[in-house]
Design a protein around this motif. Sequence first.
Motif, PDB file in Angstrom:
ATOM      1  N   GLU A 221      28.738 -52.073  24.043  1.00  0.00           N
ATOM      2  CA  GLU A 221      27.719 -51.259  24.607  1.00  0.00           C
ATOM      3  C   GLU A 221      27.781 -49.978  24.021  1.00  0.00           C
ATOM      4  N   GLN A 222      28.894 -49.538  23.951  1.00  0.00           N
ATOM      5  CA  GLN A 222      29.183 -48.043  23.304  1.00  0.00           C
ATOM      6  C   GLN A 222      28.319 -48.034  22.052  1.00  0.00           C
ATOM      7  N   ALA A 223      28.758 -49.070  21.112  1.00  0.00           N
ATOM      8  CA  ALA A 223      28.301 -48.947  19.839  1.00  0.00           C
ATOM      9  C   ALA A 223      26.803 -49.424  19.674  1.00  0.00           C
ATOM     10  N   LEU A 224      26.291 -50.363  20.536  1.00  0.00           N
ATOM     11  CA  LEU A 224      24.706 -50.344  20.839  1.00  0.00           C
ATOM     12  C   LEU A 224      24.049 -49.139  21.109  1.00  0.00           C
ATOM     13  N   ARG A 225      24.621 -48.115  22.014  1.00  0.00           N
ATOM     14  CA  ARG A 225      24.244 -46.756  22.400  1.00  0.00           C
ATOM     15  C   ARG A 225      23.962 -45.998  21.094  1.00  0.00           C
ATOM     16  N   SER A 226      24.772 -46.200  20.203  1.00  0.00           N
ATOM     17  CA  SER A 226      24.901 -45.292  19.094  1.00  0.00           C
ATOM     18  C   SER A 226      24.284 -46.051  17.841  1.00  0.00           C
TER      19      SER A 226
END
Length: 325
Positions: A221-226
């Motif tokens: 999720e962190q990577a998707l947000r970035s």
Amino acid sequence: MRAVVCRRYGPPQGLLIEELPVPRPGAGELLVDVRTAAVNFPDVLLVANAYQVPAPLPFVPGSELAGQILAVGEGVSEFAPGDRVFGTVPTGAFAERVIVPAGQLTRIPEGVGFAEAAAFGVTYRTAHHALRSVAEVRSGDWVAVLGAAGGVGLAALDLARQLGARVVAAASGPEKLALCRARGATHVIDYTTEDLRLRLRELTDGGAHVVIDPVGGPASEQALRSTRRGGTFVTLGFASGAIPAIPLNLVLLKGVTVKGMELRTFGEQFRELERRDRDELLGLLAAGAVRPHIGARFPLEESAAALALVADRRALGKVVIDVGR
């Protein structure tokens, strides 16, 4: 012949070394003298009975191998005894001899050793299909690779650079980050001590064009947000053991495309792309442009330790088992 045998599901420590009869090739099959086998995360899942396609007990684990042809079955004309080959099987690679359908084998290019060949196929094919055909990475793109020091992660790092991309490698701990730097990562992020979402945005001037995720867990999720607006997020597996729940509002607001790629079925869906990718990849291997990083080697008797290293996510690059006596 000696072989690793799984007679009950569970942790790798329950595997046994047994003497089994040498199989004989049938029509369209080859008998291969296995020199080296490579460990993949699905091998661990099969032993634990946690893979999406179960293996009935008892079975010999292992899906990736390199060796020399001993005998040729009826109807096989493209190979001969003595040929050096590498390839894949659903199970059975952790044994001194294995039967392989002819269509699952490829000749090892000159100058490539058995260990390199065994460690190459699954991870590099997975990464190449994901980058080349699924995400359609272009020169100059920012590509973020999660679990970048693992087998698929390092393959994705290598191949993204071959495509002209700039790579941000996310991994855990200084040893893994040092390996990623040595393999040519533009930037590295330790997601155990740094804010992955914030650092990815900073390092890529607004977000990655493509995220390659073989790990799952909270980092997804962190990577998707970035991921930048209009970018592509490719999920390849869940080596962390946790399947993330992704808030779909992120996909809606950012216009991100989320795709999945599974090597076992990719060729069935996209035959022309699979053929093109395979030819390109073999050319890179033969030319010496890419080589897998082998982080650990074990004898056949220590196969359980090899699988445990992968299961615990302590492996750097690929782990191989030297099968030949």
